[in-house]
Design an enzyme around this catalytic site. Structure first.
Site, PDB file in Angstrom:
ATOM      1  N   GLU A  40       0.938  -1.205   0.064  1.00  0.00           N
ATOM      2  CA  GLU A  40       0.045   0.172  -0.049  1.00  0.00           C
ATOM      3  C   GLU A  40       0.935   1.211  -0.048  1.00  0.00           C
ATOM      4  OE1 GLU A  40      -2.518  -0.094   3.373  1.00  0.00           O
ATOM      5  OE2 GLU A  40      -3.666   1.636   2.743  1.00  0.00           O
ATOM      6  N   ARG A 277       4.782 -13.329   9.120  1.00  0.00           N
ATOM      7  CA  ARG A 277       5.558 -12.136   8.942  1.00  0.00           C
ATOM      8  C   ARG A 277       6.720 -12.058   9.718  1.00  0.00           C
ATOM      9  NH1 ARG A 277       1.751  -7.743   8.256  1.00  0.00           N
ATOM     10  NH2 ARG A 277       3.060  -6.045   9.050  1.00  0.00           N
ATOM     11  N   LYS A 287       4.713   2.235  10.555  1.00  0.00           N
ATOM     12  CA  LYS A 287       4.793   3.575   9.754  1.00  0.00           C
ATOM     13  C   LYS A 287       4.328   4.570  10.921  1.00  0.00           C
ATOM     14  CE  LYS A 287       1.680   5.107   7.539  1.00  0.00           C
ATOM     15  NZ  LYS A 287       0.607   5.834   6.727  1.00  0.00           N
TER      16      LYS A 287
HETATM   17  P1  ATP Z   1       2.954  -2.315   8.039  1.00  0.00           P
HETATM   18  O1  ATP Z   1       1.500  -1.989   8.764  1.00  0.00           O
HETATM   19  O2  ATP Z   1       3.907  -2.827   8.697  1.00  0.00           O
HETATM   20  O3  ATP Z   1       3.594  -1.003   7.321  1.00  0.00           O
HETATM   21  P2  ATP Z   1       1.315  -3.580   5.794  1.00  0.00           P
HETATM   22  O4  ATP Z   1       1.127  -5.069   5.934  1.00  0.00           O
HETATM   23  O5  ATP Z   1       0.509  -2.396   6.329  1.00  0.00           O
HETATM   24  O6  ATP Z   1       2.708  -3.271   6.759  1.00  0.00           O
HETATM   25  P3  ATP Z   1       1.853  -3.464   3.065  1.00  0.00           P
HETATM   26  O7  ATP Z   1       2.061  -2.165   2.297  1.00  0.00           O
HETATM   27  O8  ATP Z   1      -0.095  -3.734   3.060  1.00  0.00           O
HETATM   28  O9  ATP Z   1       2.005  -3.295   4.305  1.00  0.00           O
HETATM   29  O10 ATP Z   1       2.551  -4.905   2.757  1.00  0.00           O
HETATM   30  C1  ATP Z   1       2.939  -5.246   1.560  1.00  0.00           C
HETATM   31  C2  ATP Z   1       3.153  -6.589   1.485  1.00  0.00           C
HETATM   32  O11 ATP Z   1       4.017  -6.765   2.290  1.00  0.00           O
HETATM   33  C3  ATP Z   1       1.894  -7.401   2.142  1.00  0.00           C
HETATM   34  O12 ATP Z   1       2.029  -8.689   1.103  1.00  0.00           O
HETATM   35  C4  ATP Z   1       2.311  -7.609   3.428  1.00  0.00           C
HETATM   36  O13 ATP Z   1       1.798  -8.953   3.671  1.00  0.00           O
HETATM   37  C5  ATP Z   1       3.931  -7.928   3.394  1.00  0.00           C
HETATM   38  N1  ATP Z   1       4.391  -7.573   4.776  1.00  0.00           N
HETATM   39  C6  ATP Z   1       4.298  -6.463   5.449  1.00  0.00           C
HETATM   40  N2  ATP Z   1       4.850  -6.563   6.627  1.00  0.00           N
HETATM   41  C7  ATP Z   1       5.588  -7.488   6.501  1.00  0.00           C
HETATM   42  C8  ATP Z   1       6.724  -8.439   7.453  1.00  0.00           C
HETATM   43  N3  ATP Z   1       6.788  -7.794   8.704  1.00  0.00           N
HETATM   44  N4  ATP Z   1       7.034  -9.618   6.911  1.00  0.00           N
HETATM   45  C9  ATP Z   1       6.688 -10.250   5.874  1.00  0.00           C
HETATM   46  N5  ATP Z   1       5.823  -9.388   4.943  1.00  0.00           N
HETATM   47  C10 ATP Z   1       5.402  -8.507   5.258  1.00  0.00           C
HETATM   48 MG    MG Z   2      -1.301  -2.266   5.012  1.00  0.00          MG
END
Ligand code: ATP
Ligand code: MG
Length: 601
Positions: A40, A277, A287
């Site tokens: 995102e 994760r 963030k």
């Molecule tokens: P955050 O809230 O930590 O910024 P998020 O899940 O909102 O993470 P996204 O931009 O939606 O972030 O994530 C893009 C991809 O990366 C998704 O497929 C998500 O599952 C994966 N991802 C995010 N954080 C992790 C993590 N800590 N380990 C492995 N994959 C991750």
């Molecule tokens: Mg997200």
């Protein structure tokens, strides 16, 4: 810390050959898999995302397929163009090339048509004009406490009415919160992802269109309704022909609704599978928390080297290959584990150990005047760039004035101190004969030693000399050879004083370490740095590099765009890289990691 043996293998494909990803491929051995990395664009990527990138791009590449970079931009309120660019940069930095860069918003027309089709198939209905839609929905879903669930009063409204209301929603009749399109799933199911999820909502993007990531089709502000992640993700996967939709464990329950929606619409259904994760202890990744650290002035910006965002790790000098080898070494499974940041650093250290040259660096210099050498005395000393083969050698001048680290001198010798002390001799790394300290001067106010007097113990003809018990690093004063180079060196301690700042009762901001950044303003580096700069990234020389040409042969021009690729080990003090704050006027170095884990404790 003991590392599992996997971490020592150099095989970058380990995670695809064994474990969960191998099982997933056995289950669905599509010959040319298509995967996607779907961030995102609402923030910068962090170390956790590197795992998702390595898995999605790596899995496709390993099996001869392709991977898309897809911006999951279904919530226009959160997205910003600068994050779009920053994300693409980091994917590239990690060494991956998307087969195509797409956005969920590229498919908004198609998704809208699919939503209408779903209404026609009696798989969704609009629940417009409910008062306070959000609250009401929570109650309908059992208030999150497993209470009784009930259908909204529109659940069985006629298709024609639902279609009419959905179009009215699209055309601006309703304000946010006033209307939704909801799936007609199964309220009896044990899975909350089947309790009539929201498919579309009204979002007011006024003032958000400029600089947002909307694709051309709605840049004029055309869309007032936006699909949810639950609705869009599986359908965009379907439209893009994704074969393996690999996501993190929190989407495990969503797999049922993912499959349900594709099947209800009769469209191609990709295979969603979930992995754990990457959680890190000793830091925060999210963030919102990173933003809070910046706002409170605990770190300077998103790329502050104390953070674990990818831009921060890049700036700190962590090579992308070290990140990938760390991720690979952890393996991929469904089990949630929390990895200490020390384990990450250990992995970085191991990577650097094999791949970077050594240079003498004095963090806190004290001059040593070798009184039995002339002012003009210059002896060129050959120094190997590494103990490993293939790095070559370089020459540094040895003269009457050398600088050693304050730590390497004691005013009086003692039996357990083998370095330089008054009346005691020590070897200067690679210099043929030892030096003996004969005296020193002190600043009466600070009490700090300001100068050490010494003698070069070159034996007279035929005599042997006593081999020193220790060798220390040094740099010599030699203006004609631009030696030494002055530098500002920044070293970092862990940003938090506890291992689990995230779950601290007083909040993570209460456990920020007061002095996590240390600055050595008058450090000195040997002249070999210039050669390292010219040939960065080491050891492969890049002829096209801005500093690779003969024009830069002498001056230390540092204005180029990959400063972090200039990396070296300073014996005993750590691994360092050039910081982007470096300029013609001054070298700035970051410490990437210490040489040993305990050295910073
Ligand atoms: P955050 O809230 O930590 O910024 P998020 O899940 O909102 O993470 P996204 O931009 O939606 O972030 O994530 C893009 C991809 O990366 C998704 O497929 C998500 O599952 C994966 N991802 C995010 N954080 C992790 C993590 N800590 N380990 C492995 N994959 C991750
Ligand atoms: Mg997200």
């Amino acid at each position: 810390m003991a590392l599992d043996s996997k971490e020592n293998t150099n095989d970058p494909d380990t995670i695809f050959k064994t474990g969960l990803l191998a099982e997933i491929h056995t289950e669905n051995p599509a010959p040319n898999p298509v995967t996607r990395f779907p961030p995102e664009p609402n923030g910068v990527l962090h170390l956790g995302h590197a795992k998702a990138i390595a898995i999605n791009f790596g899995f496709a590449a390993y099996h001869g397929g392709i991977c898309y970079l897809r911006y999951d931009d279904t919530n226009p309120a959160n997205e910003e163009e600068r994050y779009v660019t920053a994300i693409a940069d980091m994917v590239k930095w990690l060494g991956f090339e998307p087969a195509m860069v797409t956005s969920s918003s590229d498919y908004f027309e198609r998704l809208y048509e699919m939503a209408e089709e779903l209404i026609r198939r009696d798989g969704a209905r609009s629940s417009a004009d409910d008062i306070m839609v959000e609250n009401e929905i929570a109650q309908q879903r059992g208030s999150g406490k497993g209470g009784p669930r009930y259908a909204c009063r529109h659940r069985n409204r006629p298709v024609a009415e639902s279609l009419r209301e959905f179009r009215a929603m699209r055309d601006g009749k309703y304000a946010p919160q006033e209307a939704l399109l909801r799936l007609k799933q199964d309220l009896e199911s044990g899975n909350p992802q089947m309790w009539d999820l929201t498919a579309y909502r009204v979002i007011d993007v006024d003032g958000k269109v400029e600089g947002s990531t909307r694709s051309e089709c709605d840049r004029d502000g055309k869309w007032r309704i936006y699909p949810t992640y639950d609705f869009a993700h599986c359908l965009v996967d379907s439209l893009e022909g994704i074969t393996h939709s690999l996501c993190t464990m929190e989407f495990e329950l969503s797999r049922v609704s993912y499959d349900w929606l594709c099947e209800r619409l009769g469209v191609y259904r990709p295979m969603q599978r979930e992995y754990a994760r990457l959680n890190l202890s000793g830091t925060v990744l999210s963030k919102r928390k990173t933003q809070a650290l910046i706002s409170a002035g605990h770190v300077h910006d998103w790329d502050d080297p104390r953070l674990y965002t990818l831009i921060a790790l890049k700036r700190r000098g962590v090579p992308p290959g070290a990140i990938l080898s760390f991720v690979n070494g952890l393996g991929v499974s469904k089990a949630t584990t929390t990895i200490p940041i020390q384990r990450f650093e250990q992995s970085v250290r191991r990577y650097l150990e094999r791949s970077v040259p050594r240079l003498m660096l004095i963090l806190d210099p004290v001059p040593v005047v070798i009184e039995n050498l002339d002012d003009e005395y210059v002896e060129m000393v050959e120094v190997p760039f590494s103990r490993e083969d293939g790095f070559g050698v370089h020459f540094v001048p040895f003269t009457r004035t050398v600088y050693v680290d304050r730590d390497d001198f004691r005013e009086a010798g003692s039996i357990d101190f083998f370095r330089l002390a008054t009346g005691q001799s020590v070897g200067l790394m690679r210099v043929p004969y030892p030096v003996t300290a004969t005296g020193f001067e002190k600043d009466p106010c600070t009490g700090l030693v300001t100068l050490i007097r010494a003698r070069y113990d070159k034996p007279t003809d035929g005599k042997t000399f006593k081999k020193p018990k220790a060798y220390i690093h040094w740099v010599a004063e030699c203006p004609s050879l631009n030696s030494p180079l002055k530098a500002t060196v920044r070293t970092y301690n862990p940003l938090f004083t506890v291992d689990n700042p995230d779950s601290h009762p007083q909040g993570f901001l209460s456990v920020v370490r007061p002095h996590s950044e240390n600055v050595y303003p008058s450090a000195l580096v040997e002249v070999g740095l210039k050669e390292i700069i010219r040939s960065a990234p080491w050891p492969k020389s890049h002829p096209g590099h801005p500093l690779g040409g003969p024009a830069q042969e002498t001056g230390a021009t540092l204005a180029f765009d990959m400063p972090e690729t200039v990396r070296f080990q300073g014996p005993r003090v750590g691994y360092f890289c050039l910081d982007r704050d470096s300029s013609d006027g001054g070298i700035v170095l970051n410490r990437i990691v210490t040489l040993k884990e305990d050295a910073r404790k």
